[in-house]
Design a protein around this motif. Structure first.
Motif, short mmCIF file in Angstrom:
data_model
loop_
_atom_site.label_atom_id
_atom_site.label_comp_id
_atom_site.label_asym_id
_atom_site.label_seq_id
_atom_site.Cartn_x
_atom_site.Cartn_y
_atom_site.Cartn_z
N GLN A 506 -3.92 1.74 -2.84
CA GLN A 506 -4.21 3.01 -2.14
C GLN A 506 -3.02 3.42 -1.30
OE1 GLN A 506 -7.75 2.62 0.19
NE2 GLN A 506 -9.10 2.56 -1.60
N ILE A 507 -2.75 4.72 -1.29
CA ILE A 507 -1.70 5.25 -0.41
C ILE A 507 -2.30 6.38 0.41
CG2 ILE A 507 0.45 6.56 -0.38
CD1 ILE A 507 1.36 4.92 -2.75
N HIS A 508 -2.10 6.32 1.71
CA HIS A 508 -2.62 7.39 2.57
C HIS A 508 -1.74 8.61 2.43
CE1 HIS A 508 -5.44 4.64 4.31
NE2 HIS A 508 -4.47 3.80 4.66
N THR A 509 -2.34 9.70 1.97
CA THR A 509 -1.54 10.90 1.73
C THR A 509 -0.94 11.43 3.03
OG1 THR A 509 -3.72 11.55 0.90
CG2 THR A 509 -1.82 12.54 -0.16
N ARG A 510 -1.72 11.33 4.10
CA ARG A 510 -1.28 11.93 5.36
C ARG A 510 -0.08 11.17 5.93
NH1 ARG A 510 -3.01 11.21 10.30
NH2 ARG A 510 -4.63 9.79 9.59
N PHE A 570 6.85 -12.39 -10.11
CA PHE A 570 6.07 -13.35 -9.34
C PHE A 570 5.13 -14.17 -10.24
CE2 PHE A 570 2.01 -14.29 -7.23
CZ PHE A 570 2.46 -15.20 -6.29
N ILE A 571 4.41 -13.47 -11.11
CA ILE A 571 3.43 -14.17 -11.97
C ILE A 571 4.14 -15.11 -12.93
CG2 ILE A 571 1.66 -13.86 -13.76
CD1 ILE A 571 0.88 -11.23 -12.40
N PHE A 572 5.28 -14.67 -13.43
CA PHE A 572 6.02 -15.52 -14.37
C PHE A 572 6.49 -16.80 -13.67
CE2 PHE A 572 9.69 -16.92 -16.87
CZ PHE A 572 9.09 -17.00 -18.11
N LYS A 573 6.98 -16.63 -12.43
CA LYS A 573 7.46 -17.79 -11.68
C LYS A 573 6.32 -18.77 -11.43
CE LYS A 573 9.88 -18.58 -7.44
NZ LYS A 573 10.03 -17.92 -6.15
N LYS A 574 5.16 -18.23 -11.12
CA LYS A 574 4.00 -19.06 -10.79
C LYS A 574 3.36 -19.71 -12.01
CE LYS A 574 2.29 -18.95 -6.48
NZ LYS A 574 2.02 -20.18 -5.76
N THR A 575 3.34 -18.98 -13.13
CA THR A 575 2.51 -19.43 -14.26
C THR A 575 3.25 -19.54 -15.59
OG1 THR A 575 1.91 -17.17 -14.88
CG2 THR A 575 0.49 -18.24 -13.27
N GLN A 576 4.48 -19.03 -15.66
CA GLN A 576 5.21 -18.92 -16.94
C GLN A 576 4.43 -18.06 -17.94
OE1 GLN A 576 8.36 -20.87 -17.96
NE2 GLN A 576 8.50 -20.54 -15.76
N ARG A 577 3.64 -17.14 -17.43
CA ARG A 577 2.90 -16.23 -18.32
C ARG A 577 3.33 -14.79 -18.07
NH1 ARG A 577 -2.93 -18.98 -17.02
NH2 ARG A 577 -2.16 -21.08 -17.40
N GLN A 578 3.12 -13.97 -19.08
CA GLN A 578 3.52 -12.56 -18.97
C GLN A 578 2.37 -11.64 -19.34
OE1 GLN A 578 7.15 -13.31 -21.44
NE2 GLN A 578 8.01 -11.84 -20.02
N PRO A 579 1.40 -11.51 -18.44
CA PRO A 579 0.29 -10.61 -18.76
C PRO A 579 0.76 -9.16 -18.74
CG PRO A 579 0.16 -11.30 -16.49
CD PRO A 579 1.29 -12.07 -17.09
N MET A 580 -0.03 -8.28 -19.35
CA MET A 580 0.25 -6.86 -19.24
C MET A 580 -0.16 -6.41 -17.84
SD MET A 580 -1.38 -3.76 -21.39
CE MET A 580 -0.45 -4.13 -22.85
N ILE A 581 0.71 -5.71 -17.15
CA ILE A 581 0.39 -5.27 -15.78
C ILE A 581 0.20 -3.76 -15.77
CG2 ILE A 581 1.27 -5.11 -13.42
CD1 ILE A 581 2.65 -7.83 -14.02
N VAL A 582 -0.95 -3.34 -15.27
CA VAL A 582 -1.26 -1.91 -15.25
C VAL A 582 -1.44 -1.47 -13.79
CG1 VAL A 582 -2.82 -0.11 -16.11
CG2 VAL A 582 -2.47 -2.20 -17.44
N PRO A 583 -0.42 -0.86 -13.18
CA PRO A 583 -0.56 -0.40 -11.80
C PRO A 583 -1.24 0.97 -11.75
CG PRO A 583 1.75 -0.66 -12.45
CD PRO A 583 0.94 -0.63 -13.68
N VAL A 584 -2.20 1.10 -10.84
CA VAL A 584 -2.87 2.39 -10.64
C VAL A 584 -2.72 2.73 -9.16
CG1 VAL A 584 -5.05 3.65 -10.83
CG2 VAL A 584 -4.55 1.77 -12.41
N ILE A 585 -2.19 3.92 -8.86
CA ILE A 585 -2.03 4.30 -7.45
C ILE A 585 -3.00 5.44 -7.14
CG2 ILE A 585 -0.43 5.22 -5.73
CD1 ILE A 585 1.80 3.78 -7.22
N VAL A 586 -3.79 5.25 -6.10
CA VAL A 586 -4.77 6.29 -5.75
C VAL A 586 -4.52 6.78 -4.32
CG1 VAL A 586 -6.57 5.52 -7.34
CG2 VAL A 586 -6.45 4.53 -5.05
N GLU A 587 -4.89 8.04 -4.10
CA GLU A 587 -4.73 8.59 -2.74
C GLU A 587 -5.96 8.24 -1.91
OE1 GLU A 587 -3.74 12.81 -2.83
OE2 GLU A 587 -3.35 12.54 -4.96
N SER A 588 -5.75 8.11 -0.62
CA SER A 588 -6.93 7.93 0.24
C SER A 588 -6.74 8.73 1.52
CB SER A 588 -7.14 6.46 0.56
OG SER A 588 -6.09 6.02 1.39
#
Ligand SMILES: [Zn+2]
Length: 588
Positions: A506-510, A570-588
Motif C-alpha cells: 500500500q502507498i498513501h497517495t496523500r 533475497f529469496i534466492f539467497k535464503k532458499t536457492q529458489r526462484q519463484p515468480m514474483i508478482v508485485p501489486v501496488i495499491v493506493e490507500s
C-alpha cells in the motif's frame, strides 16, 4: 517475465525446443529460382520429428495442395499443452488458392490438425479413405460441434483433378486400414508421397499394399519419391500382421483366466484378429476406452470390423461372466494415467480385479517418452498376480513402418529421379538417404529439408533452397489455439518449479509513503511456521520502497520492478529458489 539479477542466480531456462542453433546450409542448398512452372514442396511438419504433426504443402504457381495436417504430443517442457499442430499461417489469405487437402491415413499425427486448420482455411475439400473420412467427421464434431468438413472418400487407384494438381491414390499396408500413398502430378513432374507404409503382402485384403499400382509407377518417369523414414534405421523387412496371429492364437489356448488385450485403438486389423479369435475360443469381448469404442463402431459401420452381434457385450455385463469366458480389449498400453488399464492395475475399477492366471498382452510398441509409465503399469499388474506378454517377449505386435529392405523395394519399384526422406528425426532421414544411395540414387539427388525449408523442382531438376518459412509451434490448450506461446510456457515452468509470491504494497497517495505490506505465496514453501521468513520479506519490500519516499506514485512501474528485483535476490539467497514474483501496488 521478471528480469533477473545476474549474480549467482541460475539463468532462466528457455524451453528446449527454442534453443536450436541456426542450421548450417545443406549440401547443394541455394536460393529459390522464382522461375514460372516451378513445383515447390514446403515441408511444414514431420521433417524433424518422428510420429509428429506431419504436414506437407505442394505449391505450383499460385495454387496449393495440402497433404496431411497431423498433431504432435507435447514434450516434457510444455506443461499444460494438449498437443501441437503444424503452422499453416502462411496460407491465411490464400484460401481460394488451396485446391484441396489429402489425408493419407487416420493416425493422429496425420489428422489431428485437420479439425483446427481446415475450417480456418476456407474449408477446402478433404480427400481420404472412407475410414479416415469417418474418423475425421467424428473428430470435427468433437472439436467444434456443428461444424462439418467437405469429406470425399476415395478408393485405391481413384484419380482426381484439383486445380493444376492431378492426384492418384494407391492402397498401402500400415497399422490402420484405409492408408494411402499418393501420386501428385504437376506440369513440373510427378511426385509420389508414401505417407506411412509397410509392404505387407500377406496383410488382410482391406489393408494390403497395392503393389500393381506401385510397380506401374516405375515406368512413368517419377520425378521424386517422398518416403516414410520412421523405421529406416532397422535392417530387414517389417513383420507381417499375419505373422503375429499364430502367437496370439497360442495365448488363447494357454490362458486359463481373463485375457486383457491392450493395443492402439486405431489398429483395427489387430482388433479384428482378436474378435475372430474370441469367437473361435468362445470368449465374449468387452471394450474399454472412449477411442476404442468409437473406432470399433466406425470400423463396424464401414465393414472393416466384422463380428457376430453377440460377441461384443456392454461393459455393465462384465461382472456377470466367469473370467475365462471373456476378454477385455482396451487402450492404455502406453501407461496413460487416466486409462482403464492403469485403473485396473491400481485396483480402482470396481468390476475387474486381477487374479492369478490372468494374462495382460501389450500388443503395441512403446511410444518414446512413455517407457517409465509403462514399466510402472506392468509392475502394478504383476504385483496383482497377472502374467504379462509384450512385443519384446513374443511377436504380438507388428510395426506399421517400412524397414530398410521394404524401403529399398519401394524405391526399386517406383524408380524415382530424386529421393526425399520424410517423417522422422534427422537421424532417420539420414538413414533413409543411405538406403536410397544403396539402391543407386546418387547423394546429390537425395533432398533432405528441415521443417519450413522449401524444395524446388524445375525442368526435371530439383534442389533444396535456402528459403525457410518461419514455422512456429502452434499449441492447443483446451479451447485455445495459438494463445499459448513459449513465454507462457516459461511462466508455467517457473510456477511449476518454484511457485509464486504475490506482494501487495500500500502507498498513501496523500503522503507518498509506504503503508501495509502483505505477502502471499503458493508453491514456494509451506508457509505455516514461516512467520519470520515472511517478516523478512516484508522488510525487504519496505526497505526497497522507503528509498523512494516521499514522492512515490502507485502507478510507477519502476517501483514494481524494484520490489521484484530485491525480493528475488533475497529469496534466492535464503532458499536457492526462484519463484515468480508478482508485485501489486495499491493506493490507500
Ligand atoms: Zn501412421
Amino acid at each position: 517475465m521478471a528480469k533477473r539479477p545476474k549474480a549467482r542466480m541460475r539463468r532462466p531456462d528457455g524451453p528446449r525446443y527454442t534453443r536450436r542453433p541456426k542450421p548450417k546450409p545443406k549440401q547443394g542448398e541455394r536460393a529459390p529460382s522464382r522461375k514460372p512452372n516451378t513445383l515447390r514442396i514446403i515441408p511444414v511438419g514431420g521433417y524433424e520429428e518422428t510420429g509428429s504433426r506431419n504436414c506437407t504443402v505442394f505449391q505450383f504457381g499460385e495454387e496449393y495442395l495440402i497433404v496431411d495436417i497431423g498433431l504432435q504430443w507435447p514434450e516434457d517442457d510444455m506443461p499444460g499443452v494438449d498437443y501441437i499442430i503444424p503452422d499453416l499461417n502462411f496460407l491465411r489469405g490464400k484460401e481460394k488458392q488451396i485446391k484441396g487437402v489429402i489425408v493419407t491415413h487416420g493416425h493422429y499425427d496425420h489428422t489431428g490438425g485437420v479439425p483446427h486448420w481446415v475450417p480456418r482455411l476456407g474449408n477446402p475439400p478433404v480427400y481420404s479413405s472412407d475410414l479416415t473420412c469417418a474418423m475425421l467427421a467424428k473428430k470435427m464434431e468433437d472439436v467444434t460441434p456443428g461444424q462439418t468438413l467437405r469429406l470425399h472418400p476415395m478408393r485405391s487407384r481413384d484419380r482426381i483433378k484439383l486445380g493444376v494438381f492431378r492426384v492418384e491414390f494407391f492402397s498401402l499396408s500400415h497399422n490402420i486400414p484405409g492408408s494411402f500413398g499418393i501420386v501428385v502430378e504437376t506440369p513440373a513432374g510427378k511426385v509420389v508421397h508414401t505417407g506411412d507404409f509397410k509392404l505387407d503382402e500377406r496383410a488382410h485384403i482391406s489393408n494390403r499394399t497395392d503393389l500393381e499400382a506401385i510397380k506401374r509407377l516405375g515406368g512413368q518417369n517419377v520425378l521424386a519419391l517422398m518416403c516414410d523414414s520412421t523405421n529406416s534405421s532397422a535392417p530387414g523387412t517389417q513383420l507381417s500382421e499375419s505373422e503375429i496371429e499364430k502367437n496370439i492364437d497360442l495365448m488363447f489356448t494357454q490362458t486359463k483366466g481373463r485375457i486383457i488385450f491392450a493395443t492402439f485403438a486405431s489398429l483395427l486389423s489387430r482388433v479384428q484378429q482378436i474378435l475372430t479369435l474370441a469367437e473361435k475360443y468362445n470368449r465374449k469381448v468387452f471394450l474399454m476406452g472412449y477411442s476404442m469404442r468409437t473406432n470399433v463402431e466406425i470400423g463396424k459401420s464401414l465393414g472393416y470390423i466384422r463380428c457376430k452381434e453377440s460377441t461384443i457385450l456392454p461393459w455393465e455385463e462384465v461382472s456377470k461372466l466367469p473370467s475365462d469366458r471373456y476378454l477385455i480389449l482396451c487402450t492404455g498400453a502406453q501407461g496413460e494415467d487416466n486409462a482403464a488399464l492403469m485403473r485396473i492395475a491400481n485396483r480402482e475399477d470396481k468390476n475387474v480385479h486381477i487374479e492369478r492366471g490372468d494374462l495382460v498382452v501389450f500388443s503395441s510398441s512403446v511410444v518414446p517418452g512413455n517407457e517409465r509409465a509403462v514399466s510402472r503399469l506392468k509392475d502394478g499388474l504383476l504385483r496383482e498376480g497377472a502374467s504379462i506378454i509384450d512385443s519384446k517377449m513374443l511377436d504380438v505386435h507388428a510395426g506399421g513402418h517400412a524397414k530398410q529392405d521394404d524401403i529399398a523395394a519401394m524405391i526399386n519399384m517406383v524408380r524415382p529421379r530424386y529421393f526425399i526422406p520424410i517423417e522422422g528425426n534427422y537421424s532417420n532421414l539420414i538413414e533413409n538417404k543411405k538406403v536410397a544411395m544403396k539402391t543407386g540414387i546418387p547423394e546429390q539427388r537425395n533432398l533432405l529439408a528441415d521443417n519450413g525449408q522449401v524444395i524446388e523442382f524445375h525442368g526435371g531438376q530439383g534442389f533444396v533452397t535456402n528459403e525457410r518459412f518461419p514455422i512456429e509451434y502452434i499449441f492447443v490448450d483446451g479451447l485455445g489455439i495459438g494463445d499459448v506461446n513459449h513465454i507462457v510456457l516459461r511462466d508455467r515452468k517457473q510456477l511449476a518449479g518454484d511457485g509464486m509470491v504475490i506482494v501487495v504494497a500500500q502507498i498513501h497517495t496523500r503522503t507518498g509513503k509506504v503503508g501495509k505490506i502483505d505477502i502471499i505465496s503458493r508453491g514456494l514453501t509451506y508457509m505455516e511456521n514461516q512467520g519470520r521468513f515472511i517478516g523478512e520479506m516484508v522488510g525487504v519490500v519496505k526497505k526497497a520502497l522507503k528509498d523512494n519516499e516521499p514522492k512515490m506514485k502507485p502507478q510507477d512501474r519502476d517501483l514494481r520492478d524494484k520490489i521484484r528485483r530485491e525480493l528475488e535476490k533475497f529469496i534466492f539467497k535464503k532458499t536457492q529458489r526462484q519463484p515468480m514474483i508478482v508485485p501489486v501496488i495499491v493506493e490507500s
